[in-house]
Design a protein around this motif. Structure first.
Motif, PDB file in Angstrom:
ATOM      1  N   GLY A   1       1.067  -0.949  -0.320  1.00 53.53           N
ATOM      2  CA  GLY A   1       0.122   0.246   0.107  1.00 53.53           C
ATOM      3  C   GLY A   1       0.979   0.687   0.391  1.00 53.53           C
ATOM      4  O   GLY A   1       1.598   1.302   0.137  1.00 53.53           O
ATOM      5  N   TYR A   2       0.570   2.269  -0.342  1.00 56.21           N
ATOM      6  CA  TYR A   2       1.272   3.338   0.287  1.00 56.21           C
ATOM      7  C   TYR A   2       1.105   4.269   1.621  1.00 56.21           C
ATOM      8  O   TYR A   2      -0.018   3.824   2.538  1.00 56.21           O
ATOM      9  N   TRP A   3       2.018   4.331   2.050  1.00 55.77           N
ATOM     10  CA  TRP A   3       2.938   4.542   3.431  1.00 55.77           C
ATOM     11  C   TRP A   3       1.847   5.860   3.803  1.00 55.77           C
ATOM     12  O   TRP A   3       1.783   7.069   3.219  1.00 55.77           O
ATOM     13  N   GLN A   4       1.334   5.714   4.990  1.00 59.51           N
ATOM     14  CA  GLN A   4       0.510   6.520   5.954  1.00 59.51           C
ATOM     15  C   GLN A   4      -0.371   7.436   4.676  1.00 59.51           C
ATOM     16  O   GLN A   4      -0.812   8.927   5.012  1.00 59.51           O
ATOM     17  N   ASP A   5      -1.434   6.589   4.133  1.00 56.03           N
ATOM     18  CA  ASP A   5      -2.194   6.659   3.304  1.00 56.03           C
ATOM     19  C   ASP A   5      -3.765   6.222   2.514  1.00 56.03           C
ATOM     20  O   ASP A   5      -3.453   5.340   1.505  1.00 56.03           O
ATOM     21  N   ALA A   6      -4.123   5.638   4.172  1.00 55.81           N
ATOM     22  CA  ALA A   6      -5.115   4.335   4.077  1.00 55.81           C
ATOM     23  C   ALA A   6      -5.891   5.377   2.971  1.00 55.81           C
ATOM     24  O   ALA A   6      -6.568   4.269   2.048  1.00 55.81           O
ATOM     25  N   GLU A   7      -6.401   6.393   2.505  1.00 55.85           N
ATOM     26  CA  GLU A   7      -7.594   6.394   1.586  1.00 55.85           C
ATOM     27  C   GLU A   7      -7.227   6.292   0.518  1.00 55.85           C
ATOM     28  O   GLU A   7      -7.531   6.022  -0.503  1.00 55.85           O
ATOM     29  N   ARG A   8      -5.774   6.979  -0.963  1.00 55.75           N
ATOM     30  CA  ARG A   8      -5.529   6.281  -1.361  1.00 55.75           C
ATOM     31  C   ARG A   8      -5.162   5.336  -1.898  1.00 55.75           C
ATOM     32  O   ARG A   8      -5.389   4.419  -2.943  1.00 55.75           O
ATOM     33  N   THR A   9      -4.301   4.466  -0.176  1.00 54.98           N
ATOM     34  CA  THR A   9      -4.535   2.820  -0.501  1.00 54.98           C
ATOM     35  C   THR A   9      -5.729   2.590  -0.755  1.00 54.98           C
ATOM     36  O   THR A   9      -5.494   1.157  -1.628  1.00 54.98           O
ATOM     37  N   ALA A  10      -7.100   2.621  -0.097  1.00 55.58           N
ATOM     38  CA  ALA A  10      -8.017   1.975  -0.225  1.00 55.58           C
ATOM     39  C   ALA A  10      -8.653   2.007  -2.042  1.00 55.58           C
ATOM     40  O   ALA A  10      -9.441   1.525  -2.474  1.00 55.58           O
ATOM     41  N   GLU A  11      -8.379   3.073  -2.493  1.00 52.88           N
ATOM     42  CA  GLU A  11      -8.890   3.273  -4.199  1.00 52.88           C
ATOM     43  C   GLU A  11      -7.898   2.408  -4.985  1.00 52.88           C
ATOM     44  O   GLU A  11      -8.771   1.971  -5.830  1.00 52.88           O
ATOM     45  N   ARG A  12      -6.583   2.316  -4.248  1.00 52.10           N
ATOM     46  CA  ARG A  12      -5.712   1.082  -5.793  1.00 52.10           C
ATOM     47  C   ARG A  12      -5.759  -0.200  -4.820  1.00 52.10           C
ATOM     48  O   ARG A  12      -5.990  -1.397  -6.119  1.00 52.10           O
ATOM     49  N   TYR A  13      -6.024  -0.697  -3.492  1.00 54.02           N
ATOM     50  CA  TYR A  13      -5.567  -2.056  -3.418  1.00 54.02           C
ATOM     51  C   TYR A  13      -7.409  -2.079  -2.516  1.00 54.02           C
ATOM     52  O   TYR A  13      -8.042  -1.717  -2.202  1.00 54.02           O
ATOM     53  N   LYS A  14      -7.802  -2.987  -3.497  1.00 53.70           N
ATOM     54  CA  LYS A  14      -9.171  -4.292  -3.213  1.00 53.70           C
ATOM     55  C   LYS A  14      -8.337  -4.915  -2.760  1.00 53.70           C
ATOM     56  O   LYS A  14      -7.430  -5.687  -3.566  1.00 53.70           O
ATOM     57  N   PRO A  15     -10.136  -6.006  -2.106  1.00 55.41           N
ATOM     58  CA  PRO A  15      -9.642  -7.445  -2.411  1.00 55.41           C
ATOM     59  C   PRO A  15     -10.093  -7.947  -4.297  1.00 55.41           C
ATOM     60  O   PRO A  15     -10.601  -7.398  -5.050  1.00 55.41           O
ATOM     61  N   ALA A  16      -9.033  -9.844  -4.182  1.00 55.98           N
ATOM     62  CA  ALA A  16      -8.937  -9.394  -5.531  1.00 55.98           C
ATOM     63  C   ALA A  16     -10.274 -10.282  -5.752  1.00 55.98           C
ATOM     64  O   ALA A  16     -10.739 -10.733  -4.991  1.00 55.98           O
ATOM     65  N   PRO A  17     -10.879 -10.456  -6.770  1.00 53.07           N
ATOM     66  CA  PRO A  17     -11.817 -10.873  -7.599  1.00 53.07           C
ATOM     67  C   PRO A  17     -12.179 -12.521  -7.348  1.00 53.07           C
ATOM     68  O   PRO A  17     -10.307 -12.725  -6.656  1.00 53.07           O
ATOM     69  N   GLU A  18     -12.723 -12.627  -7.533  1.00 45.88           N
ATOM     70  CA  GLU A  18     -13.128 -14.155  -6.515  1.00 45.88           C
ATOM     71  C   GLU A  18     -12.471 -15.336  -7.656  1.00 45.88           C
ATOM     72  O   GLU A  18     -12.570 -15.974  -7.107  1.00 45.88           O
ATOM     73  N   ALA A  19     -12.324 -15.178  -8.770  1.00 45.43           N
ATOM     74  CA  ALA A  19     -11.809 -15.400  -9.975  1.00 45.43           C
ATOM     75  C   ALA A  19     -10.293 -15.537  -9.952  1.00 45.43           C
ATOM     76  O   ALA A  19      -9.246 -16.820  -9.777  1.00 45.43           O
ATOM     77  N   SER A  20      -9.546 -14.780  -8.508  1.00 44.74           N
ATOM     78  CA  SER A  20      -8.046 -14.796  -8.276  1.00 44.74           C
ATOM     79  C   SER A  20      -7.524 -16.213  -7.476  1.00 44.74           C
ATOM     80  O   SER A  20      -8.477 -17.485  -6.753  1.00 44.74           O
TER      81      SER A  20
END
Length: 507
Positions: free
Chosen positions: A359-378
């Motif tokens: 994720g992004y250092w000390q940036d929970a908001e922008r981390t949540a925008e880009r890092y999300k749970p993997a799709p079910e197909a993963s």
């Protein structure tokens, strides 16, 4: 780490243990270090770092050209239990001050000339500042640290990359991220101890840093080079007997246009490209110039290191393809309905697996925008990077890039936030509104165009604005052209219409 991994990641500093003791590991300007030398210097520099910054997990920043210290620091900091923050040597004081403050640096190692550009307030309170040359003199007499036994999941580095809006983001990389990335690249490039990698890319760039790490994973030799002209690259290939060269498209264009001695060109056995797509014409030029080399086209993003590569055997028949997933990466194409896109259908590239950063250092908001749970197909599950890039998968399984969802400018291999340029322009006091755009450019991929509306009493002061931007922004962020406007076009919601400006400038 997923149980299905073919190898167990180790602490990053163990890369110094990979090569044969007497084999060359690092070819510097005035000396070549063997793997025995590398091991000793990593150990002693780690000891010096631990003396300076005893707090585990503290951030150690470096701001210097390629050399002994910048090459060894990633491993030494890891051994000392610290987090390395390499800063692009092309950045200027405003960007450097932001990064130092954002990561909370406890130590900055930099060249004397760069340190003189900083002003009071640029260095965080309690951050130790050291001249690079003084460190090189001091650390070699320090008691060595033994190889670490750190948890590979621990944070090892923070690499700063521009976001689509706002200030640079610090991508957090673990020992495992970097170890597995090194193994992956060394594997598919088929690096051997006989290889010599000419490292021309910035070490603050994930693609650039991997030049070091993948080469050392293979027990081979790295020759770092800060070149002034493309002809310096030719000389360095000959001097070091380089077999491997990584670059971005604008540099490949320049190198392909030069008159290479045939024997020198034929030393190169593999060319690797990322930071922008290769064109059909450029592939042909590279084929003609470097007849003995295999060409590896690759795609990556700092948030997950590297995602895909194209088998060199397919570069002629599928020159516009991104290829398939690299080892340890799982790449899915997800449609707007959240399901796997069918072959030929456009979707978002989602990167899953152990190369995904923390994720992004000390940036929970922008981390949540880009890092999300993997799709079910993963297969891997866990967290995934949703890249925002639109791609499609051909029936043969190869991926093809369609476009970018965000407004990032990608020029000469650099990903640049338009807002950084716009903020610098507004900060001069000469403009009231500013829009930075990336427009297609044959050599750069995209060229930066800055559209501005002058502030009251400052209309069309182009030379003054350009001069101030030269002071505030690094060279790779400088606009190719500044366009002055009396008014800015507005969208229905009252915002500046970027799409209209882009269309106007391209008409």
């Amino acid at each position: 780490m997923p149980a299905s991994l073919p190898i167990d990641p180790k602490p990053l500093d163990h890369l110094a243990l990979r090569g044969e003791g007497s084999a060359p590991a690092l070819a510097l300007r005035n000396q070549t270090l063997s793997y025995n030398d590398l091991r000793e210097r990593v150990s002693r520099l780690a000891g010096w770092l631990q003396q300076q910054v005893p707090e585990p997990g503290a951030r150690v920043a470096s701001w210097a050209a390629k050399g002994e210290l910048t090459c060894i620091l990633p491993l030494a900091a890891a051994r000392a239990g610290l987090v390395h923050v390499p800063i692009n040597p092309l950045l200027k004081r405003a960007q450097v001050a932001y990064i130092l403050a954002d990561c909370g640096a406890s130590l900055l190692v930099a060249t004397a000339a760069r340190l003189t550009t900083l002003v009071p307030g640029d260095i965080p309170v309690r951050c130790i500042v050291k001249n690079e040359l003084e460190v090189i003199e001091d650390y070699k007499s320090i008691l060595a640290l033994k190889p670490s036994e750190r948890d590979p999941g621990e944070l090892a580095a923070i690499l700063y990359t521009s976001g689509s809006t706002g200030r640079p983001k610090g991508v957090m990389l673990s020992h495992a991220n970097m170890w597995l990335g090194a193994e992956s690249v060394a594997s598919y490039l088929e690096l051997t101890p006989a290889d010599v990698t000419l490292a021309v890319l910035p070490l603050s760039f994930d693609y650039g840093q991997n030049q070091l790490l993948s080469t050392w994973f293979a027990g081979a030799c790295v020759a770092p080079l800060d070149y002034l002209t493309p002809r310096d690259v030719i000389k360095a290939v000959e001097r070091h007997g380089a077999t491997t060269l990584a670059a971005v498209p604008p540099l490949w264009v320049q190198l392909a246009e030069l008159d290479w001695p045939g024997e020198t060109a034929n030393r190169l056995r593999r060319l690797t490209n990322s930071g922008g797509a290769l064109t059909v014409d450029l592939v042909r030029l590279l084929r003609d110039q470097f007849k003995e080399a295999r060409i590896f086209a690759m795609y990556g993003l700092t948030e997950a290191f590297r995602s895909t590569f194209l088998d060199p055997a397919l570069i002629d028949t599928h020159p516009t393809s991104m290829g398939k997933a690299i080892p340890h990466a799982e790449i899915l194409v997800i449609g707007d309905d959240g399901q796997l896109a069918a072959d030929g259908e456009e979707g978002e590239l989602v990167h899953c697996g152990p190369l995904v950063a923390q994720g992004y250092w000390q940036d929970a908001e922008r981390t949540a925008e880009r890092y999300k749970p993997a799709p079910e197909a993963s297969v891997y599950g866990g967290m995934a990077v949703w890249s925002g890039d639109r791609v499609r998968r051909g029936v043969e399984g190869l991926l093809y890039f369609v476009g970018r969802r965000d407004a990032m400018i990608k020029t000469a291999g650099n990903r640049i936030s338009p807002q950084e340029i716009e903020d610098a322009a507004l900060g001069t006091g000469l403009v009231a509104e500013a829009v930075a755009l990336g427009l297609p450019d044959e050599r750069l991929g995209q060229a930066i165009h800055l559209v501005v509306r002058g502030a009251s009493g400052a209309s069309d002061r182009q030379e003054e604005l350009a001069r101030k931007l030269m002071i505030e922004l690094p060279n790779f962020m400088q606009p190719k052209k500044i366009h002055w406007r009396e008014t800015m076009p507005l969208s229905p919601n009252g915002k500046i219409d970027r799409a209209a400006l882009s269309a106007e400038l391209q008409a």
